[in-house]
Design a protein around this motif. Sequence first.
Motif, short mmCIF file in Angstrom:
data_model
loop_
_atom_site.label_atom_id
_atom_site.label_comp_id
_atom_site.label_asym_id
_atom_site.label_seq_id
_atom_site.Cartn_x
_atom_site.Cartn_y
_atom_site.Cartn_z
N GLY A 199 0.83 -1.20 0.00
CA GLY A 199 0.00 0.00 0.00
C GLY A 199 0.86 1.25 0.00
N LYS A 200 0.26 2.34 0.37
CA LYS A 200 0.95 3.63 0.44
C LYS A 200 1.18 3.99 1.90
CE LYS A 200 0.88 4.50 -3.96
NZ LYS A 200 2.10 4.61 -4.73
N ALA A 201 2.20 4.81 2.13
CA ALA A 201 2.51 5.25 3.49
C ALA A 201 3.02 6.68 3.47
CB ALA A 201 3.56 4.34 4.11
N ILE A 202 2.80 7.35 4.59
CA ILE A 202 3.38 8.67 4.83
C ILE A 202 4.08 8.58 6.18
CG2 ILE A 202 2.99 11.13 5.20
CD1 ILE A 202 0.40 10.83 3.60
N ILE A 203 5.33 8.99 6.22
CA ILE A 203 6.11 8.99 7.45
C ILE A 203 6.51 10.43 7.76
CG2 ILE A 203 8.23 8.19 8.56
CD1 ILE A 203 8.17 5.80 6.63
N SER A 204 6.35 10.82 9.00
CA SER A 204 6.75 12.15 9.45
C SER A 204 7.92 12.00 10.41
CB SER A 204 5.57 12.83 10.15
OG SER A 204 5.98 14.06 10.70
N LEU A 205 9.04 12.65 10.08
CA LEU A 205 10.25 12.56 10.91
C LEU A 205 10.90 13.93 11.02
CD1 LEU A 205 11.80 9.34 9.35
CD2 LEU A 205 10.76 9.52 11.60
N ASN A 206 11.78 14.07 12.00
CA ASN A 206 12.55 15.30 12.11
C ASN A 206 13.37 15.52 10.84
OD1 ASN A 206 11.84 16.10 14.80
ND2 ASN A 206 13.06 14.38 15.53
N ASP A 207 13.50 16.77 10.45
CA ASP A 207 14.25 17.12 9.24
C ASP A 207 15.74 17.15 9.55
OD1 ASP A 207 15.07 17.94 6.78
OD2 ASP A 207 14.04 19.87 6.82
N LEU A 208 16.37 16.00 9.36
CA LEU A 208 17.80 15.85 9.61
C LEU A 208 18.49 15.34 8.34
CD1 LEU A 208 17.49 13.99 13.04
CD2 LEU A 208 18.07 16.41 12.69
N PRO A 209 19.74 15.73 8.13
CA PRO A 209 20.45 15.28 6.92
C PRO A 209 20.46 13.76 6.76
CG PRO A 209 21.69 17.03 7.99
CD PRO A 209 20.56 16.67 8.92
N ASP A 210 20.69 13.02 7.85
CA ASP A 210 20.71 11.55 7.74
C ASP A 210 19.35 11.00 7.31
OD1 ASP A 210 23.39 11.24 8.38
OD2 ASP A 210 23.01 10.92 10.52
N ILE A 267 18.73 8.70 4.02
CA ILE A 267 18.15 7.35 4.10
C ILE A 267 16.92 7.21 3.21
CG2 ILE A 267 16.94 5.76 5.66
CD1 ILE A 267 18.85 6.83 7.88
N PHE A 268 16.09 8.25 3.17
CA PHE A 268 14.83 8.19 2.41
C PHE A 268 14.92 8.96 1.09
CE2 PHE A 268 13.63 7.30 6.78
CZ PHE A 268 12.77 6.23 6.62
N SER A 269 16.12 9.12 0.56
CA SER A 269 16.31 9.93 -0.65
C SER A 269 15.59 9.39 -1.88
CB SER A 269 17.80 10.09 -0.95
OG SER A 269 18.38 8.84 -1.24
N ILE A 306 9.81 13.66 -0.80
CA ILE A 306 9.92 14.27 0.53
C ILE A 306 9.44 15.71 0.45
CG2 ILE A 306 11.50 15.02 2.35
CD1 ILE A 306 13.29 12.65 1.64
N GLU A 307 8.59 16.09 1.39
CA GLU A 307 8.16 17.48 1.55
C GLU A 307 8.53 17.94 2.95
OE1 GLU A 307 4.11 18.22 0.47
OE2 GLU A 307 4.27 17.02 -1.35
N THR A 308 8.78 19.23 3.09
CA THR A 308 9.13 19.80 4.39
C THR A 308 7.95 20.59 4.93
OG1 THR A 308 11.41 20.03 3.62
CG2 THR A 308 10.82 21.26 5.59
N THR A 309 7.74 20.49 6.25
CA THR A 309 6.67 21.24 6.89
C THR A 309 7.17 21.84 8.20
OG1 THR A 309 4.36 21.15 7.60
CG2 THR A 309 5.72 19.25 8.14
N ASP A 310 6.62 22.98 8.56
CA ASP A 310 6.94 23.61 9.83
C ASP A 310 6.14 22.93 10.93
OD1 ASP A 310 8.60 25.57 8.67
OD2 ASP A 310 6.85 26.80 8.19
N ILE A 360 7.51 11.95 4.28
CA ILE A 360 8.06 11.02 3.30
C ILE A 360 6.92 10.19 2.75
CG2 ILE A 360 9.70 9.13 2.95
CD1 ILE A 360 11.02 10.31 5.65
N PHE A 361 6.75 10.21 1.43
CA PHE A 361 5.64 9.52 0.77
C PHE A 361 6.17 8.33 -0.02
CE2 PHE A 361 4.54 13.92 1.33
CZ PHE A 361 3.21 13.92 1.69
N SER A 362 5.54 7.17 0.18
CA SER A 362 5.95 5.98 -0.59
C SER A 362 5.24 5.97 -1.92
CB SER A 362 5.64 4.71 0.18
OG SER A 362 4.25 4.51 0.30
#
Length: 71
Positions: A26-37, A41-43, A47-51, A69-71
């Motif tokens: 299926g599809k997934a959305i993951i929300s994580l801290n905006d860190l370079p690593d 990893i999810f490059s 990827i979209e950025t949000t405040d 992060i959207f699959s």
Amino acid sequence: MADKYGVPFGIEQHEGMASMLVKLKGKAIISLNDLPDIRKIFSGYHIETTDIRYTVGGGKSSDSKEVLIFS
């Protein structure tokens, strides 16, 4: 990375999530801290950025950024 979440959750666990994401039917959305690593990893994903504003227990808040992060 673990200090950002308040529990032990290191680079290996994030890499494991990325591996699981590949296998999802299926599809997934993951929300994580905006860190370079995290971005590295999810490059391979969109990827979209949000405040975001973190507030704990009605106390002082702090502004930050998260990635979606959207699959």
